[in-house]
Design a protein around this motif. Structure first.
Motif, mmCIF file in Angstrom:
data_model
loop_
_atom_site.group_PDB
_atom_site.id
_atom_site.type_symbol
_atom_site.label_atom_id
_atom_site.label_comp_id
_atom_site.label_asym_id
_atom_site.label_seq_id
_atom_site.Cartn_x
_atom_site.Cartn_y
_atom_site.Cartn_z
ATOM 1 N N GLU A 73 11.267 5.835 5.442
ATOM 2 C CA GLU A 73 10.497 7.063 5.270
ATOM 3 C C GLU A 73 10.990 8.167 6.187
ATOM 4 O O GLU A 73 10.430 9.254 6.214
ATOM 5 N N LEU A 102 2.706 2.105 8.997
ATOM 6 C CA LEU A 102 3.085 2.799 7.762
ATOM 7 C C LEU A 102 2.083 3.873 7.344
ATOM 8 O O LEU A 102 2.244 4.507 6.317
ATOM 9 N N ARG A 103 1.068 4.063 8.124
ATOM 10 C CA ARG A 103 0.192 5.203 7.849
ATOM 11 C C ARG A 103 0.981 6.457 8.179
ATOM 12 O O ARG A 103 1.746 6.485 9.132
ATOM 13 N N LYS A 104 0.774 7.477 7.363
ATOM 14 C CA LYS A 104 1.631 8.655 7.530
ATOM 15 C C LYS A 104 1.377 9.379 8.843
ATOM 16 O O LYS A 104 2.204 10.161 9.300
ATOM 17 N N MET A 144 10.748 -3.086 10.908
ATOM 18 C CA MET A 144 10.076 -1.997 10.210
ATOM 19 C C MET A 144 11.068 -1.157 9.404
ATOM 20 O O MET A 144 11.111 0.063 9.497
ATOM 21 N N TYR A 200 9.126 8.762 -0.129
ATOM 22 C CA TYR A 200 7.766 8.825 0.390
ATOM 23 C C TYR A 200 7.340 7.444 0.878
ATOM 24 O O TYR A 200 6.642 7.316 1.859
ATOM 25 N N ARG A 201 7.810 6.452 0.147
ATOM 26 C CA ARG A 201 7.438 5.092 0.530
ATOM 27 C C ARG A 201 8.485 4.155 -0.053
ATOM 28 O O ARG A 201 8.890 4.316 -1.212
ATOM 29 N N GLY A 224 0.824 -1.195 0.000
ATOM 30 C CA GLY A 224 0.000 0.000 0.000
ATOM 31 C C GLY A 224 0.859 1.245 0.000
ATOM 32 O O GLY A 224 2.052 1.190 0.253
ATOM 33 N N VAL A 225 0.247 2.352 -0.342
ATOM 34 C CA VAL A 225 0.884 3.653 -0.180
ATOM 35 C C VAL A 225 -0.178 4.561 0.424
ATOM 36 O O VAL A 225 -1.323 4.553 -0.011
ATOM 37 N N ASP A 226 0.228 5.261 1.442
ATOM 38 C CA ASP A 226 -0.741 6.120 2.130
ATOM 39 C C ASP A 226 -0.660 7.528 1.546
ATOM 40 O O ASP A 226 0.332 8.239 1.749
ATOM 41 N N TRP A 227 -1.678 7.913 0.798
ATOM 42 C CA TRP A 227 -1.728 9.303 0.305
ATOM 43 C C TRP A 227 -2.598 10.080 1.266
ATOM 44 O O TRP A 227 -3.770 10.254 1.048
ATOM 45 N N MET A 228 -1.961 10.544 2.318
ATOM 46 C CA MET A 228 -2.744 11.153 3.381
ATOM 47 C C MET A 228 -3.376 12.457 2.899
ATOM 48 O O MET A 228 -4.538 12.737 3.177
ATOM 49 N N PHE A 282 0.227 -3.040 8.245
ATOM 50 C CA PHE A 282 0.939 -1.775 8.135
ATOM 51 C C PHE A 282 0.016 -0.606 7.836
ATOM 52 O O PHE A 282 0.303 0.529 8.189
ATOM 53 N N PHE A 283 -1.078 -0.875 7.113
ATOM 54 C CA PHE A 283 -1.923 0.242 6.671
ATOM 55 C C PHE A 283 -3.335 0.188 7.226
ATOM 56 O O PHE A 283 -4.074 1.136 7.118
ATOM 57 N N LYS A 294 9.464 1.681 7.395
ATOM 58 C CA LYS A 294 9.178 2.961 8.053
ATOM 59 C C LYS A 294 10.477 3.744 8.263
ATOM 60 O O LYS A 294 10.510 4.960 8.122
ATOM 61 N N VAL A 335 8.533 5.059 -3.843
ATOM 62 C CA VAL A 335 7.680 6.154 -4.289
ATOM 63 C C VAL A 335 8.349 7.433 -3.814
ATOM 64 O O VAL A 335 8.662 7.570 -2.637
#
Lengths: 179, 195, 329, 156, 378, 107
Positions: free
Chosen positions: E65, B187-189, E59, E335-336, B105-109, B162-163, E62, E327
């Motif tokens: 990031e 991994l959530r922003k 992790m 970013y990721r 996933g990618v979090d686009w907050m 993670f998300f 993370k 990303v």
């Protein structure tokens, strides 16, 4: 054990008593223990004691065979069966009522038989002990087994063969045949 | 038994186009052959057929697919689908001999969205396909791909860890890499547990 | 030997016990040193010269450890098993004649006795495993039984073959029958049975399996069952099992040396004596160590297949062949 | 039947081959080093923990407290404090703390240092019974105490 | 299968099946680290194996990031610590491709030399550990002896024995010296007879063959469904090797064979790895022979920034396909970062492949997957 | 008291009786098949001891009694083999080896 040493008889007697007690204690454990695996241990102990008695009866070969067959084969097979059939200990009979009666009955029957036989042994008329014509050496056993008693020997071997085949058939058939 | 031989990119595009036409969504199939890697794709969200817009929060995105040229990207074909179409796309790729590579996933907050990225590679060719889909950030739900690709099972569990994205129909979404009692999604922003 | 009989026996038993204890302890050292050499490293070096005091240090460590009994275990049997496992090995060794005049008694049934008491050992390990109430230990116990039952048969067949050749179960007499040069040893007795070396190999394989040595160490396969039947044992409880393993190896190798390699007989027919016996014994022990550090472990059904499909038919064939040969010549 | 026979004979032969090989190894020399009694020479480029280097002429640290290392460090384990003394062109370091419990020995700090004031030490057997000893290693003091980074021979 | 026979017979007899749960790990000699496998067993047969990873989850994603592109470099060698070079390679490759950095040819050659040396050392560890799973202890120490020689070589260049962190964006951090090159040549000459010795001692051994042949069958289809790669898929007859199908660095210029065995059993995976060591030796040999002179670090901006977008880069690590998906939003911090690790996917097929196997066979299967636990947990 | 204990036939015979009684009691008391099997073995052993004692003291032929006992051992081993296989088969089908649970076997 008949060396001319003074204390030898006493020693032998002590060992004899120990063997006899081992046998009886083992037998008691075998029938009384709650856990079946301990019963098997009792049986093994009983066999070892009995082997001692056989040695005193001047047949060391039998003594060794007793250990080899009973401890080495029978007991181990039983333990194995216990492991296969009883992964968990069975709760020994707990329900009190019928059990007590059954226990008393068992005790009674055993006591009556025991008393009768013991009286017979102690009071019964016995022939005078005879002198042996030969020592029971392994060689003698072997010769007798293959000459005088050859029929019995053959029959037993057939029985054993049948037992093996039968055991295989039952254990194997029990898998799929029963439904 | 052994996976079918790899389809060419054209075949793949055709298959996707056909599929997109079939689902009758306002499909956009575009090719950007020969152009340099498109810096705006995905993130910059410039409009136009070459780099289609991911729909704004709450509004369904338009499915599209395209061939990616240029070495920098590292993949050759990408598609954006709706959450409900993930399983179908997975099956489409499965039938063409693709193997599951990863799900993440990618979090686009800022956009209030979660993006699901499915990577597929072909075992006997260099072909690499990326399938994306976007879901709203809160209460994100996507059907599971693990019935098509059992290997997706673990990737989805991890992504859920993670998300916090819920994969509907997944057999077991209990914490996988995180501790058994984890109630956070690192991994959530907006998660600031890391040093 | 002027001591009266019971005292002589007691003295001898004490001697055997000391021998077993010393050997079990130092076989551990031999194993560690041997393993190290096979792997090109020095092995224990720190305690005493060349690490010779290492067994003492190990023993001190094991003794100082707490004896733990798992809460679910059958306490009596759990404690009993280590005692039971050591006794048969001692009894067996007591019958082994080390030299012409160095043996407890010249028992007519020595060979039978070794096997009779040897069979108790299995029971002990199995009980230890079972009483631990540990899943690994129980799996291991079940394996031990099937393995020992499977290998007892070819072992017996081999020994019976040998009995036919020697015509006695008295170990002393068996050795005396091999007097005169190495060509008279049973392993080279090709007249009685042209496959005698094969018989010896079968005996050796069965011995490895019966003593649970690698590559047949199903019972304590450390990469599968952690420590098998001994998983729950700590401190000296474990130590006793460990020593018993070596004591059993000692018995197996002694028997091998007596039955096949002429016991205390020298290979040249002169200068026979206890030294030769020990030499042969330790050569066999070394081979056991060597085998262990060379091969990977067999798979369990592979092990049973080896016994049922290869060893038993072959040893039966050898038995028949030997009887025919003996009748013919 | 023939296959089984071949299997047995071939298998037995493979076992003997294996035993021959291990026996050959048995008589070869040890390959190990008896560590506490002897130790290996450390490689020239061995990356131990970092140390500050003093100018051999002035005896003062080469560090100008530019904090590049602090910024480059991926694990935030370096804290540098500097001060511009009067009469000097550059800043000079007053405090250089290394949190060795977090350092991953990546060497980024040495690479970015503009004045070559950092060097890898050849210490490889740092050990202690308490973590505190490594949380704040004062590199300035270490350098001033003349604890030169060992080169070549590693020591016990 | 034996288990099915037992089960169908039991079902026919109407008997409820008795099973128990065995916890393999997190501390168990066969799991090489802290992996836990929950086994539902029927006797020695495995009905269901449920790997429970995560005991050393760190992790990394993370962490990525939270630091800039070059600060993440040291992390890459700590994911799979046994083949750290290839992991770093994937990361630098990704950044170089995305940022359009030039890498001098000498650096490319040295990357391949060190990567392949690292691959050999990784396979050697696997070889030893696998034999340890199978109960053979001695090959482990022979393998470690050889591996030590590689580690010495790599340490002389990188300054580290395990977590090298040798590659930089646009090249390498150090050039190699003549001692390294001659040492590597010597090593190649030394290693060939050693491999032959392993063949005689281990590969030909009847016990090993009986244990591995036909055990733990994994076919190409299963690999595809689970995304298993590396020696696992090559042992299942699919010639999937990133070095060959999506070549990077100077691999196209080298002559090497991708070993493939169609059987799909443990033996096939074993043989693939043994052959790969031989191929890696060949690659090292060729790369050294062709090694050009020149700088090892190209022109690189002081602070790397990738253009916004997403990037994907896969390399062939010792355990299979390792890929990074990054990303970037155009800033200096990713970013990721998604790390797609081979052990993770390879282990995921264990549940299906081990069904109905006996415990020792399942452990052989697990060993033949060549797991590195931090690679699964990340 | 000149003859030691181990030379008197009555001692052995009484011991055999006691063993028999214990075995009989166990056979009646035990509720599980394996328990009964064990008790049965004890009965066999009592018989063997009796035979051996009689043979030792009252028979001129030492071999015959031993052979008899050997045959008994063989039979006992066979009995155990077949008994255990029955037990396992029964257990497979009924998941119990307790005798009262087997009443459905009747008819």
């Amino acid at each position: 054990m008949s060396a001319g040493f003074p204390g030898v008889t006493l020693w032998a007697e002590i060992i004899f008593v120990i063997s006899a007690l081992t046998m009886l204690a083992g037998a008691l454990v075998a029938v009384m223990a709650h856990r079946i695996i301990r019963s098997v241990c009792g049986l093994a102990l009983c066999c070892i004691g009995l082997a001692g008695l056989y040695a005193f009866l001047r047949s060391p070969f039998l003594a060794l065979m007793q250990i080899l067959i009973y401890v080495g084969a029978v007991c181990i097979t039983i333990v194995f069966a216990v492991m296969l059939a009883e992964p968990d200990e069975p709760a020994e009979p707990t329900s009190g009522h019928g059990e007590g009666v059954w226990l008393a009955c068992a005790l009674l029957v055993a006591a009556v038989v025991g008393w009768g036989l013991a009286t017979l042994v102690v009071k019964g008329p016995w022939a005078t002990p005879v002198e042996r014509v030969a020592e029971g050496s392994v060689k003698a056993i072997g010769i007798a087994l293959l000459t005088t008693h050859s029929l019995a020997f053959e029959v037993v071997s057939v029985v054993l063969l049948v037992a093996i085949v039968g055991a295989l058939a039952i254990a194997h058939g029990g898998r799929g045949a029963a439904r | 038994m052994i996976s079918p031989s790899a389809p060419s990119l054209d075949e793949l595009t055709a298959a996707f186009a056909q599929w997109l036409a079939f689902v009758a969504a306002p499909a956009t199939v575009s090719e950007t052959k020969g152009t340099a890697p498109d810096p705006g794709a995905g993130v910059g969200a410039t409009s136009g057929p070459a780099a289609p817009v991911a729909g704004a929060a709450g509004e369904p995105a338009v499915p599209w697919c395209r061939v990616v040229e240029g070495k920098a990207k590292g993949y050759h074909f990408e598609a954006q689908v709706l959450p409900g179409q993930v399983v179908e796309v997975g099956r489409l790729l499965f039938d063409r001999g693709f193997a599951i590579d990863a799900v993440t996933g990618v979090d686009w907050m800022a956009a209030g969205q979660m993006e699901l990225v499915y990577d597929f590679f072909h075992p006997s060719s260099a072909l690499h396909v990326v399938v994306r889909c976007r879901v709203p950030r809160e209460g994100a739900e996507v059907p599971t791909l693990s019935e098509v690709f059992p290997g997706a099972n673990w990737h989805e569990r991890e992504t859920h860890d993670f998300f916090g994205i819920v994969f509907t129909g997944h057999p077991d979404l209990s914490p996988f890499l995180l501790p058994e009692d984890a109630d956070y999604h690192p991994l959530r922003k907006d998660f600031a547990g890391a040093a | 030997m002027t001591l009266p009989e019971p005292f002589r026996l007691l003295a001898y038993l004490a001697g055997v016990m000391a021998f077993v204890g010393l050997n079990a302890a130092y076989l551990v050292w031999v194993e560690r040193k041997g393993a190290a050499r096979f792997q090109r490293r020095p092995g224990p070096t720190e305690v005493g010269p060349a690490g010779l005091l290492q067994p003492l240090a190990d023993a001190a460590k094991l003794l100082s450890k707490q004896l733990l009994v798992p809460p679910d275990a059958d306490r009596t049997l759990f404690r009993l098993a280590p005692v039971m496992v050591m006794a048969p090995a001692l009894m067996c060794l007591a019958t082994i004649p080390f030299g012409q005049a160095l043996g407890a008694r010249s028992l007519d049934l020595g060979l039978v006795m070794v096997f009779a008491f040897g069979s108790i050992n299995v029971m002990a390990i199995m009980l230890g495993g079972w009483a631990s109430r540990n899943k690994y230990a129980i799996i291991s116990a079940a394996r031990i039984v099937s393995q020992n039952v499977a290998y007892e048969i070819p072992m017996m067949l081999v020994v019976i073959t040998l009995l036919m050749v020697t015509g006695t179960t008295n170990l002393q007499e068996i050795v005396e029958g091999q007097a005169g040069g190495f060509w008279r040893w049973n392993v080279f007795d090709l007249v009685a049975n042209p496959l005698m070396p094969v018989t010896f190999v079968i005996y050796f394989i069965c011995m490895l399996a019966e003593t649970n040595r690698a590559p047949f160490d199903m019972a304590e396969a450390e990469s599968e069952l952690v420590a098998g039947a001994f998983t729950e044992y700590a401190g000296m409880g474990f130590g006793v099992f460990f020593m018993a393993e070596y004591a059993n190896i000692l018995v197996g190798c002694s028997l091998g040396a007596i039955l096949f390699l002429g016991g205390w007989q020298s290979p040249f027919g002169v200068f026979s004596g206890v030294g030769w016996f020990l030499l042969k014994l330790y050569a066999l022990v070394f081979t056991v160590v060597w085998v262990r550090w060379t091969f990977p472990r067999t798979q369990f059904y592979g092990l049973l297949n080896l016994s049922w499909k290869i060893l038993i038919p072959v040893s039966l064939g050898i038995l028949v062949l030997t009887s025919v040969m003996l009748k013919l010549f | 039947m023939k296959r089984v026979f071949q299997d047995v004979v071939g298998g037995f032969k493979s076992l003997l081959t294996g035993m021959r090989i291990t026996l050959q190894q048995f008589f070869k020399k040890d390959v190990t080093v008896r560590y506490p009694h002897e130790s290996l020479k450390m490689a020239k480029r061995y990356r131990g923990h970092v140390v500050l280097v003093n100018d051999p002429e002035t005896g003062k640290s080469l560090c100008v407290a530019c904090k590049s290392c602090e910024k480059a460090c991926p694990s935030d384990c370096i804290v540098v404090e500097g001060l511009k003394r009067e009469g000097e062109k550059k800043k000079s370091v007053t405090d250089f703390q290394l949190d060795f419990t977090r350092c991953s020995l990546c060497g980024s700090c040495v690479e970015v240092c503009p004045s070559d004031a950092l060097e890898f030490s050849k210490d490889y057997n740092l050990a202690s019974t308490s973590k505190e000893q490594f949380v704040r290693i004062d590199l300035v003091r270490r350098a001033d105490e003349g604890k030169k980074p060992e080169t070549g021979e590693g020591q016990a | 299968m034996l288990l099915e026979k037992v089960q169908t017979a039991d079902a026919a007899a109407g008997a409820p099946h008795e099973t128990f749960v065995l916890n393999l790990g997190p501390q168990h000699p066969a799991t090489h680290g802290v992996l836990r496998v929950k086994l539902t067993m029927d006797g020695e047969f495995i009905l269901r194996a449920e790997p429970v990873p995560g005991y050393i989850h760190r992790m990394h994603e993370k962490m990525g990031e939270n630091r800039n592109w070059s600060q993440f470099l040291p992390n890459t060698s700590r994911i799979d610590y046994l083949s750290a070079m290839t992991y770093t390679h994937a990361f630098v490759l990704l950044v170089e491709r995305a940022a359009g950095l030039e890498v001098p040819p000498r650096a490319e050659y040295l990357r391949v030399i060190t990567s392949e040396l690292n691959r050999i050392s990784s396979h050697l560890v696997w070889f030893g550990a696998f034999l340890l799973d199978l109960g053979g202890f001695t090959p482990l120490l022979y393998a470690f002896d050889d591996r030590e020689k590689i580690l010495d070589l790599l340490e002389s260049v990188t300054g580290s024995r395990l977590t090298y962190c040798y590659y930089r964006f646009g090249g390498l951090c150090n050039d190699v010296d003549e001692a390294f090159l001659s040492g590597t040549r010597d090593f190649v000459a030394y290693m060939r007879p050693r491999l032959d010795m392993y063949r005689q001692l281990v590969t030909d051994n009847i016990i090993l063959r009986k244990r591995l042949e036909g055990i733990g069958k994994v076919d190409g289809e299963m690999c595809r469904r689970y995304g298993a790669t590396g020696p696992v898929i090559r042992g299942a007859g699919v010639p999937n090797d990133v070095r060959r199908v999506e070549p990077y660095s100077i691999y196209p210029e080298l002559d090497f064979r991708v070993p493939v065995y169609p059987e799909g059993d443990c033996m096939a995976r074993y043989l693939v790895r043994m052959d790969e060591m031989e191929q890696s030796l060949r690659m090292v040999e060729q790369a050294i022979a062709k090694l050009p002179e020149g700088p090892v670090l190209g022109k690189v901006p002081r602070m790397i920034k990738l253009p916004a977008g997403d990037y994907y880069c896969a390399v062939e690590a010792a355990r299979g396909r390792f890929a990074i998906r990054a990303v970037s939003d155009g800033k200096e911090i990713p970013y990721r970062l998604k790390l797609r690790t081979p052990s993770f996917c390879n282990l995921s097929l264990f549940e299906e492949a081990s069904r109905g196997m006996m415990l020792p066979d399942a452990l052989a299967l697990m060993g033949s997957l060549d797991l590195v636990i931090p690679d699964i947990d990340r | 008291m000149n003859t030691p204990l181990y030379e008197r036939p009555a001692v052995y015979l009484v011991l055999a009786v006691v063993l028999l009684v214990i075995g009989l009691f166990g056979f009646l008391r035990r509720r599980t098949l394996i328990g009964m099997l064990i008790s049965g073995e004890i009965l066999f052993m009592a018989a063997s001891l009796n035979v051996m004692a009689l043979n030792r003291f009252f028979s001129p032929q030492p071999a015959s009694g031993q052979i008899f006992v050997l045959l008994i051992m063989g039979l006992a081993a066979g009995e155990v083999a077949i008994g255990l296989s029955i037990i396992i088969a029964v257990y497979r089908n009924f998941r119990s080896i307790r005798t009262q649970d087997l009443s459905e076997m009747k008819g």
